[in-house]
Design a protein around this motif. Structure first.
Motif, short mmCIF file in Angstrom:
data_model
loop_
_atom_site.label_atom_id
_atom_site.label_comp_id
_atom_site.label_asym_id
_atom_site.label_seq_id
_atom_site.Cartn_x
_atom_site.Cartn_y
_atom_site.Cartn_z
N ASP A 1 22.48 -4.40 -128.90
CA ASP A 1 23.35 -4.04 -130.02
C ASP A 1 22.74 -4.65 -131.27
OD1 ASP A 1 24.30 -6.76 -130.22
OD2 ASP A 1 25.65 -6.32 -128.56
N SER A 2 23.50 -4.63 -132.36
CA SER A 2 22.93 -5.06 -133.64
C SER A 2 22.57 -6.53 -133.67
CB SER A 2 23.90 -4.74 -134.77
OG SER A 2 25.13 -5.42 -134.57
N SER A 3 23.14 -7.34 -132.77
CA SER A 3 22.90 -8.78 -132.84
C SER A 3 22.51 -9.41 -131.51
CB SER A 3 24.16 -9.49 -133.37
OG SER A 3 25.25 -9.29 -132.48
N THR A 4 22.25 -8.60 -130.48
CA THR A 4 21.93 -9.14 -129.16
C THR A 4 20.61 -8.55 -128.68
OG1 THR A 4 24.28 -9.30 -128.68
CG2 THR A 4 22.77 -9.56 -126.84
N LEU A 5 19.80 -9.38 -128.10
CA LEU A 5 18.45 -8.98 -127.71
C LEU A 5 18.18 -9.49 -126.30
CD1 LEU A 5 15.87 -7.68 -129.11
CD2 LEU A 5 15.08 -10.04 -129.40
N LEU A 6 17.56 -8.64 -125.48
CA LEU A 6 17.07 -9.04 -124.17
C LEU A 6 15.57 -9.15 -124.21
CD1 LEU A 6 19.19 -6.83 -121.71
CD2 LEU A 6 19.52 -9.23 -122.25
N VAL A 7 15.02 -10.23 -123.65
CA VAL A 7 13.58 -10.47 -123.64
C VAL A 7 13.17 -10.75 -122.21
CG1 VAL A 7 11.68 -11.82 -124.59
CG2 VAL A 7 13.74 -11.47 -125.95
#
Length: 1223
Positions: A165-171
Motif C-alpha cells: 500500500d502507500s506506506s507498507t513495503l515487503l522486502v
C-alpha cells in the motif's frame, strides 16, 4: 529476476564509474551501435543516440524509438517506468541510477545510490524513488537528495520489494524471512518466515501475494498473515520470471538436465480459479523475462537474453511470425519493463545501453502523469536593469568578470587600518574542568552556547547582559529564539529522552555527578519532587520518618520513609516516588485542596506551581503530623533536654515544626478573647501600600517576618459580649518557637514580586555604599579568597577563612534580600524580637553567644524552593538545599557543608549566594526553611529498622472467594527464615494504568513523550535452596484501586477480576504488605535471582544493592549483543518449554533459579570465563539460526538437555498442593 544460468563472464564487467561521457566511443561498446548513429566531430558529449528521423513507427506494432547510453560499459541491472511522471529509471551493476524524461529519453538526473552493490529493484512513489540493493533500502528524491537510508543486516541478500500500500513495503531475498517495513516510521514492523532459499520475485493481486523462489516454486500467500495458501512447483531447476493477470499465472524458468540447468521453452500457465496447471505454452525463444500486456487481449511478452521478443496468447499457440529482435549493444539483455500505459517497452543490456520500444510515435508512459519539475534556467543573460539612484541597491547584483587588474575596492595599506575582532573569552567552566596532556587541554563541553555559533559583543555595554544572549539549547527543543530567554540551563525543566530501550541508555550521570539521588519527573504529580528532597535533607525528619511504620494501607509517613530509604541506598542513580505519589492520590484531602493535577494540566503548566507547592507544603506537614500522632512517639526520638510544650499526644513532626501561638481578639466594646492554637508554618504578610512606594523604602526581611508571625489585622468577628459580629483587632502572639521555621512566601502577584525586587535593589545600593569602593568583580573576589586561603595555611589562629569579612563581588550582591541567618528572641511580655544575623555579628559576639541567653535562638537558612518562570515549558519548581555534614559523611566520606541545586534528576553544587538570589523575571521564591542552629544535637538520630520477620508469616487474603485449594504457595516457617546470601527466585507481573504517549517526527521516527505507567499486579518469590527449593513462599496478587487500561494477559497472565477483592479467587494483598516482605528480604541480605529484575524493581519502586541482584539477562549476555529471552534460554539450556500461551511468575522464577545453577555449572562458579564465553558464542549462533524463536513441540529438541524435566516440576506442584491442604 533470478540470475542463475546467466553467462558466467558477465561477472567480469568493468565496475569503474563514468561521471561524464567522452565523445569517442568506449572500447566496451559493440561497433554495431554505430550503424545508424553519427557522432558529433566537434566533441559534444554523448548524451543520447536517437534513431534517424526517417524511421517510421507503425501504429499498434512495437518498434524501436530511441536508444541511449545510461553508463558506458556498466551493465544495466534494473529498469522501471515511473508511475507518476513521464520518466524511465535505470540502475546499474555499479550502484548508479539514471533517469530519462519522455519518449525522447532526455537525461533528467543521475546519481550514485550505492558505492559497491548493484541496484536490484526500483519502485517509484509519489515523493521519490525507492532503490533496493543487497542489504540497503534507500529512498531518494527524483533529483538525487536522500530522504531516508535504511540499512539492513550485513548477512541479508535482498532481491525484490513489493509495495503493498502507500506506506507498507515487503522486502525479500535469499534468506528465510521477508521483512515488512513501514515507510512512515522507517521501521521494521513484521518479519515473516519463508522457506529457504528465500524469495526473489514478488507480485500481488487482490487475493494473494505471489512469491517466486529460486527452487522453481511459486507460493500463494495470504494477504494478512502471509501464510502459504497454495504452492505451484513450476520448474525442476530454477525460476527466472513470472507474472499474474486476472485468473492466469505464467512463469518461465530453467529445468534440470544431465549437463546442468537449461532454459525451458515451455511456459507454465496456471488457472487461479481452480488452482491447477493448464496446457504449457511452447515458445520459440529462450524465455528469460515475461510480462502480461493486457491491451485488447491478455497478451504475453516473452523476452530472451539474446534480444528476441515474442508475443502470444497464454491459452493459444505461439506464432513464429510474432517474433521481433532487439539489437542490444552488449551480448545480453539484462532487464525488461513495461510502462503502465502498455505503450512502451524498455530493455537494458550488458553494455549500459537502454532501448525504448513503443507502439506509437508519441507514446505516454502513464495514463495520467503529473507535470515534471525541471531546474530553473540560468538568468545571466536576462539581468534586470539597475537604478543607480537607489542607495540600498546591492551592488552584488552586477556580474563581475574574472580579471587580473586591480579592483577599486583594493585599498592601499596606507588608507586602511585592519581591526580584527577579538575572539570571545573562553568559558570559565571550560577552564575550570580542563585537564592538560602535554600542551593540549581537554574539557567537557559545558553546552553554554549554540552549536557552531560564536556570538560577538558589538558593544562593550552589552557585557553585563551577555549571559542572557548565550542560552543553550533547551531539553525540549529550539523553538524559541535564545536571546529572548533568560533562564539558565540548569534551572530549566529537565525531561527524560526515551529510546527503544526505555531508560537504560539515558545518561543520568550527565545531569548528576554527585552521589546524591535525584527524582524522576515523569510520574503524575511529581511537581513535589523538590519538597521531598527538602524534607529528606532535614536530618531529624529523615530519621524519624524511617522509624515510622503502621498498619494503614495508604500512609504518607510510611511511603515517605520507604522513599527516604531508597535515597539513602542510591549512589547517584535517580529514584522515583511512584508508591508515595500513589498513596498521595488516594487521600481525599489532597483532592479537595486541588493538589492532584490532571496529566494535561501538569504537561501544559496550566496550574500555578508556586501556589500549588505552598499548599502542598502545608498539607504534607499536617498529614505527617496526623500519621505520626496515631502512634506513640518512639523512644529513640525523645528530646534530649525534655520539652515542656510537647503533649503526650503530640508527634515528633509537631516537636520539630509546631509553634504554639495565642490568638487575641479585641472588640471595640473592650471585650478580649484569647485562644491557644498551633501552626506548622507561617505565611509572609507584606506591608500595605509597599507596591506603590517607588522611592525604595527599606524593609529588613526580619521586619517582614516579625510582622507575619505576630500578625495584627482588623476583621469582622463574633463578640460574645455584644452578641453580634463586630469589627475586631486580631493579634497573634508566640508562646514557643519551633525547631524548624517554615515560611510560605506567597509571591502570587506582581505586587509581591515588585516588593521583592525593590527591596533587593535597595539592599544592593546599601551594600555598595557600606563597602565603599571595595566591591570588585567576581573574578577579583575569587582571587582574593584564594590568596587569603593561601595566606592562612600557616596561620592557625585566624580560624576558618569563611568567617573573615572578605569583600563580596557585585554578582553576589545583586537580587539579594534574604538573609542566611536570623536571630529570634522571646521577650518577657510575650513579645518577639527578630533581626538579621550576619557573619559580622557572628565574629563580634562569638558563635555561642546566641545560646547563652535564655529564649534567644539563631536560625540558619537550610533550603529555598523557587518557581522558575518559563513560558516554553509552563514553568517548574527547583530547590536550593544546604546539605549537612552527616549526608556528605555517608555518601562521600568527607565532612563539610555545601549548597546544591535540586532540579528533579539534575543535581549540581552551587555557590551559597545563588540560593538567595531571586531575579523576579524568572526566579520567584516560594518556600523558605530556617533551622535552629545545632538542631541535630537535640535529637537521637539512630535509625531502627521497624520491619520485622513477622511480615513473612502467613496472612489473610483480601479476596472474599479465595479458598485454600487455590493457594499456590507455602509461607516460610520460623526455621526457614532467610539468612545473608540466601538465594530467592523472584518474578513480577504488571498491568498498564496509562498508555504510552508518543509522537512521530518529520523524518518518520518515533519519539516517546511519556512512557506507559505500569503497576505491579503479582509478585512471586520461590525458595532458592533447601529441601523445598523451587517452592514459592510469596505469591501475592496486588489489589489496586486505580483504573487498569490493559491487563497484558498474554504477557502477565493477569485476567480482569484477578485484582478485584469482590470476585478474585487469588491470594490478594495490598502493595504495602508485599512491599514490606521484599524490604525485609533486602535488608536481611538475600540475593535475588530472576530475569529482567531491573524493570521489576523499578516498577515495584525498590532500590536493591547491585551485589544482591543475580539477573540471568546479564549472566547470559555478550557485550554489544541483543538480550535473550527467558523462554529461549530455558529451551536451549534446560530443554524446557515455558511461556506457552501466557506467562506464569512461579514458572519464570523457578526457571531463572535453574538457569543460575546452570550458569554456575558452565562457568565453574565463575572460575573459567573463557570456556563460558565459548558457550555464549554457541548460544548466539543457535539463536541467529533459529531467529530467536523456540521451535514448536516435537519439531526440534534442545541442544542442551538437562536432567531437570517436567517430573521435578510436577513433584513441586504436588508438594505445594498437598502442603496447602494440610494447613
Amino acid at each position: 529476476m533470478n540470475f542463475e544460468g546467466l553467462d558466467p563472464g558477465l561477472a567480469e564487467f568493468a565496475s569503474a564509474m563514468h561521471s561524464t561521457l567522452d565523445p569517442v566511443l568506449d572500447a566496451h561498446l559493440n561497433p554495431s551501435l554505430l550503424q545508424n548513429v553519427e557522432l558529433d566531430p566537434e566533441g559534444v558529449a554523448l548524451e543520447a543516440l536517437p534513431v534517424q528521423e526517417s524511421v517510421h513507427i507503425m501504429e499498434g506494432v512495437y518498434s524501436e524509438l530511441h536508444s541511449v547510453v545510461a553508463e558506458v560499459g556498466v551493465p544495466v541491472s534494473v529498469s522501471h517506468f515511473d508511475l507518476h511522471e513521464e520518466m524511465l529509471w535505470v540502475g546499474s551493476h555499479g550502484g548508479h541510477a539514471t533517469s530519462f524524461f519522455g519518449p525522447a529519453l532526455e537525461r533528467y538526473s543521475s546519481f550514485q545510490v550505492n558505492g559497491s552493490d548493484d541496484i536490484r529493484q526500483i519502485q517509484s512513489l509519489e515523493n521519490g524513488i525507492l532503490f533496493l540493493t543487497k542489504n540497503n533500502l534507500k529512498y531518494m528524491a527524483r533529483g538525487g537528495l536522500i530522504i531516508f537510508d535504511y540499512l539492513l543486516d550485513e548477512s541479508e541478500d535482498m532481491h525484490s520489494l513489493l509495495l503493498t500500500d502507500s506506506s507498507t513495503l515487503l522486502v525479500g531475498g535469499l534468506q528465510n524471512h521477508v521483512l515488512e517495513i513501514d515507510l512512515n516510521t522507517v521501521q521494521e514492523t513484521q518479519k515473516y518466515a519463508v522457506e529457504i532459499p528465500g524469495v526473489t520475485i514478488m507480485r500481488q493481486t487482490n487475493r494473494f501475494f505471489f512469491c517466486g523462489h529460486t527452487s522453481g516454486k511459486v507460493s500463494l500467500r495470504d494477504l494478512r498473515s502471509f501464510k502459504v495458501e497454495h504452492e505451484f512447483d513450476a520448474f525442476s531447476g530454477s525460476l527466472s520470471d513470472f507474472d499474474v493477470h486476472g485468473n492466469l499465472l505464467a512463469a518461465c524458468g530453467f529445468s534440470s538436465r544431465l549437463t546442468g540447468l537449461a532454459c525451458d521453452r515451455f511456459l507454465k500457465v496456471y488457472d487461479l480459479r481452480m488452482m491447477r496447471a493448464i496446457t504449457p505454452l511452447q515458445v520459440h525463444v529462450d524465455p528469460a523475462f515475461l510480462r502480461f500486456i493486457p491491451t485488447y487481449t491478455s497478451r504475453l511478452a516473452i523476452i530472451s537474453q539474446s534480444g528476441q521478443c515474442q508475443f502470444c496468447e497464454p491459452t493459444g499457440l505461439a506464432n513464429p511470425a510474432d517474433i521481433f529482435h532487439v539489437n542490444p549493444v552488449g551480448p545480453l539483455l539484462m532487464t525488461f519493463d513495461v510502462s503502465a500505459s502498455k505503450q512502451a517497452l524498455a530493455f537494458g543490456d550488458s553494455e549500459g545501453c537502454v532501448h525504448l520500444w513503443t507502439d506509437s510515435p508519441e507514446p505516454s508512459f502513464n495514463p495520467y502523469s503529473r507535470e515534471t519539475e525541471f531546474a530553473l534556467p540560468c538568468l545571466v543573460d536576462s539581468l534586470p536593469p539597475l537604478d543607480w539612484s537607489q542607495d540600498l541597491l546591492p551592488l552584488s547584483l552586477i556580474p563581475v568578470p574574472l580579471t587580473t587588474d586591480t579592483l577599486l575596492s583594493d585599498w592601499p595599506a596606507a588608507n586602511s587600518a585592519p581591526a580584527p575582532r577579538r575572539a570571545p573569552p573562553v568559558d570559565a567552566e571550560i577552564l575550570r574542568t580542563m585537564k592538560k596532556v602535554g600542551f593540549i587541554g581537554y574539557a567537557p563541553n559545558p553546552r553554554t552556547r549554540l552549536r557552531n555559533q560564536i556570538p560577538y559583543r558589538l558593544k562593550e555595554s552589552d557585557s553585563e547582559f551577555d549571559s542572557f544572549s548565550q542560552v543553550t539549547e533547551s531539553p525540549i527543543g529550539r523553538e524559541e529564539e535564545p536571546h529572548l530567554h533568560m533562564v539558565s540551563k540548569k534551572y530549566r525543566k529537565v525531561t527524560i529522552k526515551y529510546s527503544k530501550l526505555g531508560l537504560e541508555d539515558f545518561d543520568f550521570k550527565h545531569y548528576n555527578k554527585t552521589l546524591f539521588a535525584g527524582l524522576e519527573p515523569h510520574i503524575p504529580n511529581a511537581y513535589c519532587n523538590c519538597m521531598i528532597q527538602v524534607l529528606y535533607f532535614l536530618e531529624p525528619v529523615r530519621c524519624l520518618i524511617q522509624n515510622h511504620l503502621c498498619q494503614k494501607e495508604f500512609c504518607l509517613a510510611c511511603e515517605l520513609g520507604f522513599l527516604f530509604h531508597m535515597l539513602d541506598l542510591s549512589r547517584g542513580d535517580p529514584c522515583q516516588g511512584s508508591n508515595f505519589l500513589r498513596a498521595f492520590r488516594t487521600i481525599p484531602e489532597a483532592s479537595a485542596l486541588g493538589l492532584i493535577l490532571a496529566d494535561s494540566d501538569e504537561a501544559s503548566g496550566k496550574g500555578n506551581l508556586a501556589r500549588l507547592i505552598q499548599r502542598w507544603n502545608r498539607f504534607i506537614l499536617t498529614q505527617l503530623h496526623q500519621d505520626m500522632q496515631e502512634l506513640e512517639v518512639p523512644q529513640a526520638y525523645r528530646v534530649a533536654g525534655g520539652s515542656s510544650f510537647c503533649s503526650s499526644g503530640d508527634s515528633v513532626i509537631g516537636q520539630l515544626f509546631n509553634c504554639e501561638v495565642e490568638n487575641c481578639s479585641l472588640c471595640r466594646c473592650g471585650s478580649e478573647t484569647v485562644r491557644a492554637s498551633s501552626t506548622l508554618l507561617f505565611t509572609l504578610s507584606y506591608p500595605e501600600g509597599s507596591n506603590c512606594d517607588k522611592t525604595g523604602k527599606n524593609y529588613d526581611f526580619a521586619q517582614v517576618l516579625k510582622r507575619s508571625i505576630c500578625l495584627e489585622q482588623n476583621t469582622q468577628a463574633w463578640c460574645d459580649n455584644c452578641e453580634k459580629y463586630q469589627p475586631t483587632i486580631q493579634t497573634r502572639n508566640i508562646r514557643h518557637l519551633p525547631d524548624i521555621l517554615v515560611i510560605n512566601c506567597e509571591v502570587n502577584s506582581s505586587k509581591e514580586a515588585d516588593f521583592w525586587r525593590i527591596q533587593a535593589e535597595v539592599a544592593f545600593k546599601m551594600s555598595v555604599k557600606k563597602h565603599g569602593g571595595e566591591i570588585k568583580n567576581k573574578e577579583f573576589a575569587l582571587a582574593d579568597r584564594a590568596s587569603f586561603q593561601f595566606f592562612c595555611t600557616d596561620r592557625k589562629d585566624l580560624g576558618n577563612p569563611e568567617g573573615l569579612l572578605l569583600c563580596p563581588s557585585i554578582e553576589e550582591l545583586k537580587n539579594v534580600w534574604l538573609p542566611f541567618s536570623i536571630r529570634m528572641k522571646m521577650t518577657k511580655n510575650k513579645g518577639l524580637d527578630v533581626c538579621n544575623w550576619t557573619d559580622g555579628d557572628e565574629m563580634q559576639w562569638g558563635p555561642a553567644r546566641a545560646e547563652e541567653e535564655h529564649g534567644v535562638y539563631v536560625y540558619d537558612l537550610m533550603a529555598t524552593v523557587v518557581h522558575i518562570l518559563d513560558s516554553r515549558t509552563g514553568g517548574s519548581l527547583v530547590a536550593h538545599i544546604k546539605v549537612g555534614e552527616t549526608y556528605h559523611q555517608r555518601k562521600e566520606g568527607v565532612t563539610h557543608q555545601q549548597w546544591y541545586l535540586f532540579n528533579d534528576f539534575l543535581i549540581e553544587p552551587i555557590d551559597k549566594h545563588e540560593a538567595v538570589q531571586f531575579d523576579m523575571n524568572w526566579k520567584v521564591p516560594a518556600i523558605l526553611y530556617y533551622v535552629k542552629r545545632n538542631l541535630n544535637s537535640r535529637y537521637n538520630l539512630n535509625i531502627k529498622n521497624p520491619i520485622e520477620a513477622s511480615v513473612l508469616l502467613a496472612e489473610a487474603s483480601l479476596a472474599r472467594k479465595q479458598r485454600k485449594t487455590h493457594t499456590t504457595f507455602i509461607p516460610l516457617m520460623l526455621n526457614e527464615m532467610p539468612q545473608v546470601g540466601d538465594l530467592v527466585g523472584l518474578d513480577a507481573e504488571f498491568v498498564t494504568l496509562n498508555e504510552e504517549e508518543a509522537e512521530l517526527r518529520s523524518d518518520g521516527t518515533k519519539s516517546t513523550i511519556k512512557p506507559s505507567q505500569m503497576s505491579v499486579a503479582r509478585i512471586t518469590c520461590v525458595r532458592g535452596q533447601g529441601p523445598n527449593e523451587g517452592i514459592p513462599f510469596i505469591d501475592d496478587y496486588i489489589s489496586t484501586q486505580e483504573q487498569v487500561v490493559d491487563y497484558l494477559t498474554q504477557y502477565s497472565g493477569i485476567k480482569p477480576g484477578d485484582l478485584d477483592a469482590k470476585i478474585s479467587s487469588k491470594h490478594l494483598t495490598t502493595l504495602k504488605s508485599t512491599y514490606l516482605k521484599l524490604r525485609f528480604l533486602i535488608d536481611i541480605g538475600v540475593k535475588f535471582v530472576g530475569h529482567g529484575l531491573q524493570k521489576d524493581f523499578r516498577v515495584i519502586n525498590l532500590m536493591v544493592p547491585k551485589d544482591q541482584v543475580l539477573d540471568t539477562v546479564y549472566l547470559f549476555h555478550m557485550p554489544r549483543k541483543r538480550m535473550i529471552s527467558l523462554r529461549f534460554l530455558a529451551w536451549y539450556f534446560l530443554d524446557l518449554k515455558i511461556q506457552g500461551e501466557t506467562h506464569d511468575s512461579i514458572e519464570d522464577a523457578r526457571t531463572a533459579l535453574q538457569l543460575y545453577r546452570k550458569y554456575l555449572e558452565l562457568s565453574k562458579n565463575g572460575t573459567e570465563p573463557e570456556s563460558f564465553h565459548k558457550v555464549l558464542k554457541g548460544l548466539y549462533e543457535k539463536g541467529r539460526k533459529m531467529d530467536w524463536k523456540v521451535p514448536e513441540p516435537e519439531s526440534q529438541t534442545s541442544p542442551k538437555s538437562k536432567a531437570w524435566d517436567g517430573t521435578r516440576e510436577t513433584e513441586l506442584d504436588a508438594a505445594v498442593f498437598s502442603s496447602v491442604l494440610a494447613l
